[in-house]
Motif scaffolding. Structure first.
Motif, PDB file in Angstrom:
ATOM      1  N   ARG A  47       0.824  -1.210   0.000  1.00 17.63           N
ATOM      2  CA  ARG A  47       0.000   0.000   0.000  1.00 17.63           C
ATOM      3  C   ARG A  47       0.865   1.270   0.000  1.00 17.63           C
ATOM      4  O   ARG A  47       0.586   2.217  -0.740  1.00 17.63           O
ATOM      5  N   GLN A  48       1.914   1.308   0.801  1.00 16.84           N
ATOM      6  CA  GLN A  48       2.761   2.505   0.854  1.00 16.84           C
ATOM      7  C   GLN A  48       3.464   2.739  -0.478  1.00 16.84           C
ATOM      8  O   GLN A  48       3.678   3.894  -0.871  1.00 16.84           O
ATOM      9  N   ASP A  49       3.819   1.688  -1.196  1.00 20.06           N
ATOM     10  CA  ASP A  49       4.450   1.849  -2.506  1.00 20.06           C
ATOM     11  C   ASP A  49       3.446   2.355  -3.541  1.00 20.06           C
ATOM     12  O   ASP A  49       3.797   3.138  -4.430  1.00 20.06           O
ATOM     13  N   VAL A  50       2.209   1.907  -3.437  1.00 22.34           N
ATOM     14  CA  VAL A  50       1.162   2.410  -4.333  1.00 22.34           C
ATOM     15  C   VAL A  50       0.921   3.895  -4.049  1.00 22.34           C
ATOM     16  O   VAL A  50       0.748   4.695  -4.977  1.00 22.34           O
ATOM     17  N   TRP A  51       0.938   4.273  -2.776  1.00 22.94           N
ATOM     18  CA  TRP A  51       0.785   5.689  -2.418  1.00 22.94           C
ATOM     19  C   TRP A  51       1.894   6.526  -3.064  1.00 22.94           C
ATOM     20  O   TRP A  51       1.634   7.592  -3.629  1.00 22.94           O
ATOM     21  N   THR A  52       3.124   6.034  -3.009  1.00 17.32           N
ATOM     22  CA  THR A  52       4.238   6.753  -3.631  1.00 17.32           C
ATOM     23  C   THR A  52       4.034   6.870  -5.135  1.00 17.32           C
ATOM     24  O   THR A  52       4.291   7.923  -5.728  1.00 17.32           O
ATOM     25  N   ARG A  53       3.562   5.799  -5.779  1.00 17.58           N
ATOM     26  CA  ARG A  53       3.262   5.844  -7.212  1.00 17.58           C
ATOM     27  C   ARG A  53       2.198   6.906  -7.488  1.00 17.58           C
ATOM     28  O   ARG A  53       2.325   7.680  -8.448  1.00 17.58           O
ATOM     29  N   LEU A  54       1.157   6.916  -6.679  1.00 16.66           N
ATOM     30  CA  LEU A  54       0.074   7.873  -6.874  1.00 16.66           C
ATOM     31  C   LEU A  54       0.605   9.307  -6.772  1.00 16.66           C
ATOM     32  O   LEU A  54       0.249  10.168  -7.570  1.00 16.66           O
TER      33      LEU A  54
END
Length: 180
Positions: A47-54
């Motif tokens: 989830r934290q990596d997806v947040w960074t992508r976003l």
């Protein structure tokens, strides 16, 4: 002046709009789906990596004047995926300085949307926007050779394989599309 957010694009069936913080859960679903990650990241993302992508999507628009859009069905508003143009400074392109300023096209859709023509419809709009709004030069995309559906789509969009580039022990197809 470079606009801070993506413009909204409309196609007959789709809305392409800027990312919002509220998209996190839908993006997590996308980037944790094993069908999606098989040909992209190789593993589901935390989830934290997806947040960074976003977060990097608005940064593309603010700094470069292009980037990615959230793809939604019209009129339901159902999240379909992400499409757009990026500049990721990929290590595997270190031997290709000519691509350093060239936008990289990409598309990733949830599995329920595969085979409906959504990726073609969305990317045709993205590339038309690119040709109308960005000066000169090519676009390129990187596709793993086993991803036949994306290779076929790239061909329909005007991308032609130029070569294979090394990515670890595997090779990835480098496809280029001249401006229209």
């Amino acid at each position: 002046m470079i606009p801070p957010l993506a413009p909204t694009l409309l196609t007959p069936r789709l809305t392409l709009r800027p990312h919002r913080a509220a998209d996190l859960n839908a993006c997590v679903e996308l980037w944790q789906d094993p069908v999606v990650t098989r040909h992209t990241t190789g593993i589901p993302l935390a989830r934290q990596d997806v947040w960074t992508r976003l977060l990097r999507h608005p940064g593309h628009w603010a700094l470069l004047g292009f980037g990615y859009w959230v793809l939604e069905e019209r009129p339901s508003g159902r999240f379909v995926g992400e499409v757009g143009l990026g500049h990721f400074k990929r290590d595997l392109l270190g031997g290709h300085p000519e691509l350093d300023a060239v936008p990289e096209a990409g598309w990733v859709l949830l599995p329920w949307a595969h085979g409906k023509g959504y990726a073609h419809e969305a990317m045709a709009a993205v590339l038309a926007w690119r040709d109308a709004n960005l000066l000169g030069g090519d676009s390129f995309c990187l596709i793993r050779p086993e991803n036949g559906a994306s290779l076929r789509l790239a061909g329909k969009l005007g991308f032609v394989e130029r070569e294979r580039v090394a990515e670890g022990s595997a090779a990835t197809a480098l496809l280029v599309r001249p401006p229209r």
